[in-house]
Write a protein that holds these residues in place. Structure first.
Motif, short mmCIF file in Angstrom:
data_model
loop_
_atom_site.label_atom_id
_atom_site.label_comp_id
_atom_site.label_asym_id
_atom_site.label_seq_id
_atom_site.Cartn_x
_atom_site.Cartn_y
_atom_site.Cartn_z
N LEU A 1 11.60 1.78 -13.89
CA LEU A 1 12.19 1.75 -12.54
C LEU A 1 11.14 1.61 -11.54
CD1 LEU A 1 14.45 4.94 -13.43
CD2 LEU A 1 15.10 2.53 -12.94
N ARG A 2 9.75 2.29 -11.68
CA ARG A 2 9.01 2.00 -10.49
C ARG A 2 8.44 0.25 -10.19
NH1 ARG A 2 5.95 6.63 -12.68
NH2 ARG A 2 4.88 5.08 -14.14
N ALA A 3 8.51 -0.28 -11.43
CA ALA A 3 8.37 -1.88 -11.47
C ALA A 3 9.31 -2.56 -10.58
CB ALA A 3 8.23 -2.63 -12.85
N ARG A 4 10.78 -2.03 -10.77
CA ARG A 4 11.81 -2.52 -10.13
C ARG A 4 11.80 -2.18 -8.62
NH1 ARG A 4 17.02 -0.48 -8.98
NH2 ARG A 4 18.60 -2.06 -8.89
N ARG A 5 11.32 -0.87 -8.26
CA ARG A 5 11.18 -0.62 -7.02
C ARG A 5 10.15 -1.66 -6.28
NH1 ARG A 5 12.15 4.95 -8.80
NH2 ARG A 5 9.67 5.07 -8.90
N PHE A 6 9.17 -1.79 -7.12
CA PHE A 6 8.05 -2.67 -6.41
C PHE A 6 8.62 -4.07 -6.14
CE2 PHE A 6 4.55 -5.66 -7.06
CZ PHE A 6 3.75 -5.49 -6.22
N ASP A 7 9.23 -4.71 -7.11
CA ASP A 7 9.68 -6.06 -6.93
C ASP A 7 10.70 -6.21 -5.88
OD1 ASP A 7 8.34 -6.75 -9.21
OD2 ASP A 7 9.86 -6.75 -10.64
N ARG A 8 11.39 -4.99 -5.88
CA ARG A 8 12.49 -4.88 -4.67
C ARG A 8 11.80 -5.03 -3.34
NH1 ARG A 8 16.88 -0.80 -5.64
NH2 ARG A 8 14.78 0.34 -5.67
N ALA A 9 10.67 -4.13 -3.34
CA ALA A 9 10.04 -4.19 -2.04
C ALA A 9 9.38 -5.21 -1.70
CB ALA A 9 8.95 -2.85 -2.08
N ARG A 10 8.62 -5.93 -2.58
CA ARG A 10 7.93 -7.12 -2.51
C ARG A 10 8.97 -8.26 -2.18
NH1 ARG A 10 7.09 -11.72 -5.97
NH2 ARG A 10 5.24 -12.56 -5.82
N ARG A 11 10.10 -8.52 -2.55
CA ARG A 11 11.18 -9.27 -2.20
C ARG A 11 11.56 -8.89 -0.72
NH1 ARG A 11 11.70 -14.00 -2.28
NH2 ARG A 11 11.14 -13.71 -4.60
N ASN A 12 11.76 -7.81 -0.51
CA ASN A 12 12.29 -7.31 1.01
C ASN A 12 10.94 -8.01 2.03
OD1 ASN A 12 14.59 -6.35 0.39
ND2 ASN A 12 13.93 -4.16 0.12
N ILE A 13 9.95 -7.69 1.57
CA ILE A 13 8.76 -8.23 2.57
C ILE A 13 8.82 -9.59 2.46
CG2 ILE A 13 6.26 -8.40 2.63
CD1 ILE A 13 6.08 -5.28 1.38
N ILE A 14 8.81 -10.50 1.48
CA ILE A 14 8.68 -11.85 1.68
C ILE A 14 10.01 -12.05 2.37
CG2 ILE A 14 9.03 -13.86 0.23
CD1 ILE A 14 7.41 -12.48 -1.94
N ASP A 15 11.19 -11.64 2.14
CA ASP A 15 12.36 -12.05 2.98
C ASP A 15 12.29 -11.89 4.52
OD1 ASP A 15 13.56 -13.02 0.61
OD2 ASP A 15 14.79 -11.28 0.38
N SER A 16 11.46 -10.83 4.79
CA SER A 16 11.32 -10.40 6.24
C SER A 16 10.60 -11.48 7.05
CB SER A 16 10.62 -9.07 6.39
OG SER A 16 9.53 -9.24 6.06
N LEU A 17 9.32 -12.23 6.11
CA LEU A 17 8.55 -13.00 6.52
C LEU A 17 9.37 -14.55 6.99
CD1 LEU A 17 5.59 -12.65 4.19
CD2 LEU A 17 5.80 -11.73 6.68
N GLY A 18 10.40 -14.47 6.35
CA GLY A 18 11.23 -15.73 6.78
C GLY A 18 10.42 -16.90 6.23
N PRO A 19 10.66 -18.19 7.07
CA PRO A 19 10.08 -19.39 6.40
C PRO A 19 8.58 -19.53 6.37
CG PRO A 19 10.79 -19.68 8.79
CD PRO A 19 11.01 -18.33 8.15
N ASP A 20 7.79 -18.54 7.01
CA ASP A 20 6.32 -18.49 6.90
C ASP A 20 5.92 -17.75 5.49
OD1 ASP A 20 6.21 -19.85 9.14
OD2 ASP A 20 6.19 -18.07 10.36
N ALA A 21 7.02 -17.27 4.97
CA ALA A 21 6.62 -16.51 3.54
C ALA A 21 5.82 -17.55 2.45
CB ALA A 21 7.88 -16.06 2.99
N PRO A 22 4.77 -16.76 1.88
CA PRO A 22 3.79 -17.50 0.84
C PRO A 22 4.89 -17.71 -0.12
CG PRO A 22 3.17 -15.24 1.09
CD PRO A 22 4.13 -15.42 2.19
N LEU A 23 4.63 -19.06 -0.81
CA LEU A 23 5.80 -19.18 -1.92
C LEU A 23 5.12 -18.69 -3.23
CD1 LEU A 23 6.24 -23.08 -1.03
CD2 LEU A 23 7.87 -20.92 -0.39
N SER A 24 3.80 -18.55 -3.44
CA SER A 24 3.18 -17.77 -4.60
C SER A 24 2.10 -16.76 -4.22
CB SER A 24 2.63 -18.75 -5.40
OG SER A 24 1.30 -19.20 -4.81
#
Length: 71
Positions: free
Chosen positions: A39-62
């Motif tokens: 569940l901690r890993a799931r929360r981390f992955d979700r937070a990571r995805r939210n951060i990447i999504d908030s960066l928009g097109p400038d988000a790093p791909l890897s």
């Protein structure tokens, strides 16, 4: 504390038994710790995805792209 019942395939039961022996704990305790970690890993992955999504097109791909942008 609530209680749940899980039906696990035999191979997972064997792996859980092995993990509990290796950690000198009861299978219930080993399973509880594994669920917490998952569940901690799931929360981390979700937070990571939210951060990447908030960066928009400038988000790093890897992760390598992210490191290169920071360094």
């Amino acid at each position: 504390m609530s209680q749940i019942t899980l039906n696990l395939p035999d191979d997972l039961v064997a792996e859980l038994d092995k993990a509990s022996r290796e950690t000198n704990s009861r299978p219930e305790d080993a399973a509880r710790e594994m669920v917490k970690r998952a569940l901690r890993a799931r929360r981390f992955d979700r937070a990571r995805r939210n951060i990447i999504d908030s960066l928009g097109p400038d988000a790093p791909l890897s992760e390598q792209d992210a490191l290169e942008q920071v360094l």
